[in-house]
Write an enzyme that holds these catalytic residues in place. Structure first.
Site, PDB file in Angstrom:
ATOM      1  CG  ASP A 187      -1.529   0.829  -3.847  1.00  0.00           C
ATOM      2  OD1 ASP A 187      -0.503   1.338  -3.367  1.00  0.00           O
ATOM      3  OD2 ASP A 187      -2.652   0.917  -3.311  1.00  0.00           O
ATOM      4  CG  HIS A 188      -1.939   4.541  -4.785  1.00  0.00           C
ATOM      5  ND1 HIS A 188      -1.621   5.286  -3.675  1.00  0.00           N
ATOM      6  CD2 HIS A 188      -2.933   3.698  -4.382  1.00  0.00           C
ATOM      7  CE1 HIS A 188      -2.389   4.934  -2.658  1.00  0.00           C
ATOM      8  NE2 HIS A 188      -3.192   3.968  -3.053  1.00  0.00           N
ATOM      9  CB  THR A 203      -6.183   0.656  -3.862  1.00  0.00           C
ATOM     10  OG1 THR A 203      -5.192   1.227  -3.013  1.00  0.00           O
ATOM     11  CG2 THR A 203      -6.133  -0.852  -3.697  1.00  0.00           C
ATOM     12  CG  HIS A 239      -4.122   3.963   3.703  1.00  0.00           C
ATOM     13  ND1 HIS A 239      -4.680   5.207   3.862  1.00  0.00           N
ATOM     14  CD2 HIS A 239      -4.823   3.356   2.717  1.00  0.00           C
ATOM     15  CE1 HIS A 239      -5.682   5.342   3.012  1.00  0.00           C
ATOM     16  NE2 HIS A 239      -5.789   4.245   2.305  1.00  0.00           N
ATOM     17  CD  GLU A 251      -2.669   1.589   0.356  1.00  0.00           C
ATOM     18  OE1 GLU A 251      -2.763   2.778  -0.005  1.00  0.00           O
ATOM     19  OE2 GLU A 251      -3.313   0.660  -0.162  1.00  0.00           O
TER      20      GLU A 251
END
Length: 735
Positions: free
Chosen positions: A480-481, A305, A421, A261
């Protein structure tokens, strides 16, 4: 009759009094249903107030329609509208009980029962007490019928009716404003139906769902099988052959997809105050059996995501706005990795320590063909087990083992981590490295959550080795990003050791890790340019699966024919030669702006831009027109979503049954003895009896684990809204 009661009845005998009573009774039962029948995840006084408020606006507006009519008609219209609203509430109570989600217009249009088997199980899920939601409607009708409440025949003044409508609209505006402040991009990103109901109410959700469905249906209706011709022609022209050196090198192995994440590439080998932030991942990245890509970019937009998952498992781009998983995950035809692999003998499962409905996973995963989906209901939950958007990674990995060990091999298992996150907060007992000192409260906690993720991964790898899974598996890791958005320029510059950062630097900052590890493959750091759209073809190459028959817009990163122009979702791109950010073109080797371009350079950039624009638009056409319903690859069986259920009791029974049918799971190979005792974690939240804790376990697999603990304060949770070169607003909902 007591004076107070007589006075109250007298007020109810007016049109306004009866209207007010009807609104209040509808609000009361709706609010009770919110609290008792649905799991909306309300946190804090602001969300509690919004939940309290949200039934009122639409109830006032809808029931207020009756006030524009005369005589008895306005009373019976109120009852009919009340009955219809109540029936919508009743239907959702039943549907949510079975599917942990709210009914959508798409489900209704496809006759719900046929698509989700709701009709078959209706008698099992309905409770006698469910009908109590109609109690107020029946009571009001009886009171009117027996003239306990008398109908006021006088016309209700138009200006009063209009005023009430305006009050309802104003309350909705207040509700929407508070909701957007607490959860930005609530309607544009649409990541969870629960959030729309929690913030705006069940009636608003109904209207929004019908609007979205009609918009999608209109696009879908215009599509035809002939639209596939341009897609197939493009893919044939741009196909890339498999790499013979790597093709099939991991054939038959288990596949682990580890979702890192918000993890960016710059963290690999990065040191903060002289200490490696992610020692285990660094070691894994440089392992001789790990293929690592140092020019791999995320390509997400608003779907964050969900866009990454769409690309990783379908090789289809996310949408320019919103999330394809939430908008199309329940209704579209897909030919995703889980379905392809399950039809080739793999057991497929996804693991996620948050609610099933987030990003519509509970529906999209069925469309993708996942045999199993383990979400928050499968895990033990305590107040200190979760942070932000679900289970802490150490607890998540450990508690996933009880299900992982039951999966028949070979399996395809995706595990989605959450602790790293936004806004990167971590309780003090889990902090093992000091914050950075950029002065940006959002950025400075990033290394602490990244370190925690690294330690959790170390514990998981240690378990895989002890359980005999490490050598028999291909382990894929991807970010993911972005984790730090572009509006943190000063902090980014300091992290990168630069005085200032350019738009080119920020584009390069969109790199995320992509690593593939398996015994028997020749590893090393690969400098090929690529992105998340290319992950699936690359994985298929190593598994020995030819992908030419599938609609996949990426190409194998290991292929000599791989096109190294990496498209960002907004139409920008990077490549080994030129990078285009906005209207500016940069030399990718030097990072310098190209102001006086030659005709040859302009032509090269134009060709790259045409390639990017074409692949993005064709991918959008596939998703928005549901074009895969017109095309089935040879040997592929279309997914039937009714074959899948992620209800806990059904899943647990299925896992028991499959142990008898197939003897290839870790549990079967251990003659039914669980491997959970092999898992060692130093998670402080777990008691010794629960954690099987070994103080040295983490450091044994990570050269610098939890030993160098530094005291530091929690990261700030202040929200910030920002944009990146390939994404939209960063928000607390960036999962």
């Amino acid at each position: 009759m007591p004076k107070f009661l007589k006075s109250t009845v007298g007020k109810v005998n007016t049109t306004f009094g009866f209207f007010t009573l009807t609104v209040v009774l509808f609000w009361l039962k709706t609010y009770i249903a919110y609290k008792t029948e649905f799991t909306l995840g309300v946190k804090g006084p602001v969300q509690e107030f919004i939940l309290f408020l949200n039934p009122f606006p639409t109830a006032i507006v809808l029931l207020g329609i009756a006030l524009y009519f005369r005589g008895r008609l306005k009373y019976w219209l109120m009852m009919i509208i009340d009955f219809l609203q109540t029936s919508w509430l009743f239907a959702n109570i039943l549907y949510y009980r079975e599917f942990s989600d709210f009914m959508s217009a798409g489900v209704i249009k496809s006759s719900g029962a046929a698509s989700n088997n709701l009709g078959k199980s209706l008698t099992q899920i309905i409770h006698g007490t469910d009908f109590l939601v109609y109690a107020d409607v029946i009571l009001l009708i009886l009171l009117l019928a027996f003239k306990v409440i008398r109908i006021d025949p006088r016309p209700f003044k138009l200006r009063y009716a209009a005023t009430l409508t305006m009050i309802g609209v104003a309350l909705f505006a207040v509700d929407l404003g508070m909701s957007e402040h607490d959860r930005s991009d609530l309607l544009t990103r649409t990541f969870d139906n629960n959030y729309i109901v929690k913030y705006l109410g069940l009636n608003t959700y109904a209207g929004y769902s019908f609007y979205q469905t009609e918009k999608e249906s209109a696009t879908r209706a215009k599509a035809s099988s002939s639209d596939m011709k341009s897609v197939l022609a493009y893919l044939k022209k741009n196909q890339a052959d498999e790499n013979v050196q790597y093709f099939g090198k991991a054939k038959g192995k288990n596949v682990f997809i580890i979702h890192l994440e918000s993890f960016q590439q710059f963290l690999i080998d990065y040191k903060s105050d002289g200490k490696e932030v992610t020692p285990t991942l660094n070691k894994f990245y440089h392992d001789s059996s790990t293929l690592s890509f140092d020019n791999f970019y995320h390509q997400v937009a608003q779907g964050k995501t969900s866009d990454a998952e769409m690309m990783m498992e379908n090789s289809l781009f996310g949408l320019p706005t919103g999330s394809a998983m939430t908008q199309y995950g329940s209704s579209n035809t897909f030919q995703a990795a889980p379905a392809i692999l399950s039809q080739k003998g793999y057991t497929t499962a996804a693991f996620h320590g948050d609610v099933a409905s987030f990003w519509n996973r509970d529906n999209a995963y069925k469309s993708w063909g996942y045999n199993y989906f383990f979400y928050s209901s499968y895990y033990k939950e305590k107040s200190d087990y979760s942070i932000g958007y679900g289970l802490k990674d150490k607890i998540f990995f450990k508690d996933s083992v009880k299900y992982l060990e039951q999966l028949p091999q070979p399996f395809y298992a995706k595990l989605i981590t959450l602790t790293n996150h936004y806004p990167y907060t971590l309780d003090k007992q889990n902090q093992t490295i000091a914050k950075t000192k950029t002065g940006d409260s959002t950025v400075d906690g990033y290394v602490q959550t990244a370190r925690y993720l690294d330690q959790a991964f170390a514990e998981f790898i240690s378990y895989l080795k002890k359980a005999g899974l490490y050598k028999n598996s291909m382990i894929v890791l991807y970010g993911d990003h972005y984790g730090i958005s572009n509006n943190h320029r000063p902090a980014i510059a300091e992290l990168l050791g630069k005085k200032t950062v350019t738009n080119y630097d920020l584009a390069q900052f969109q790199k995320v890790p992509f690593m593939i590890h398996a015994d028997g493959i020749k590893g090393g750091v690969n400098h090929t340019y690529g992105g998340e759209i290319d992950a699936l073809p690359t994985i298929f190459d190593l598994l020995g699966i030819k992908n030419k028959g599938y609609i996949q817009f990426g190409t194998d990163l290991l292929s000599k024919q791989h096109n190294q122009t990496v498209a960002f979702r907004n139409g920008d791109f990077v490549s080994p030669t030129y990078s285009k950010i906005g209207s500016t073109v940069y030399d990718s080797k030097t990072g310098e702006k190209l102001t006086d371009m030659t005709a040859e350079q302009k032509q090269s950039v134009k060709q790259m831009q045409n390639h990017v624009t074409t692949e993005l638009s064709l991918s959008d056409r596939v998703i928005q027109g549901d074009l895969l319903r017109f095309y089935t690859p040879k040997g592929f069986k279309k997914v039937d979503v009714s074959d899948y259920s992620y209800k806990v009791n059904k899943t647990l029974q299925s896992l028991k049954d499959v142990q008898k049918q197939k003897k290839t799971s870790v549990l079967s190979k251990r003659d039914g003895k669980s491997s959970e005792s092999l898992y060692k974690t130093d998670a402080p939240e777990l008691s010794d009896s629960d954690s099987n804790s070994d103080s040295s376990s983490s450091s044994s697999d990570s050269s610098d684990s939890s030993s160098n603990s530094d005291s530091s304060s929690d990261a700030s949770s202040n929200s910030d809204s920002s944009t990146s070169s390939s994404s939209s607003a960063e928000s607390s909902s960036s999962n």
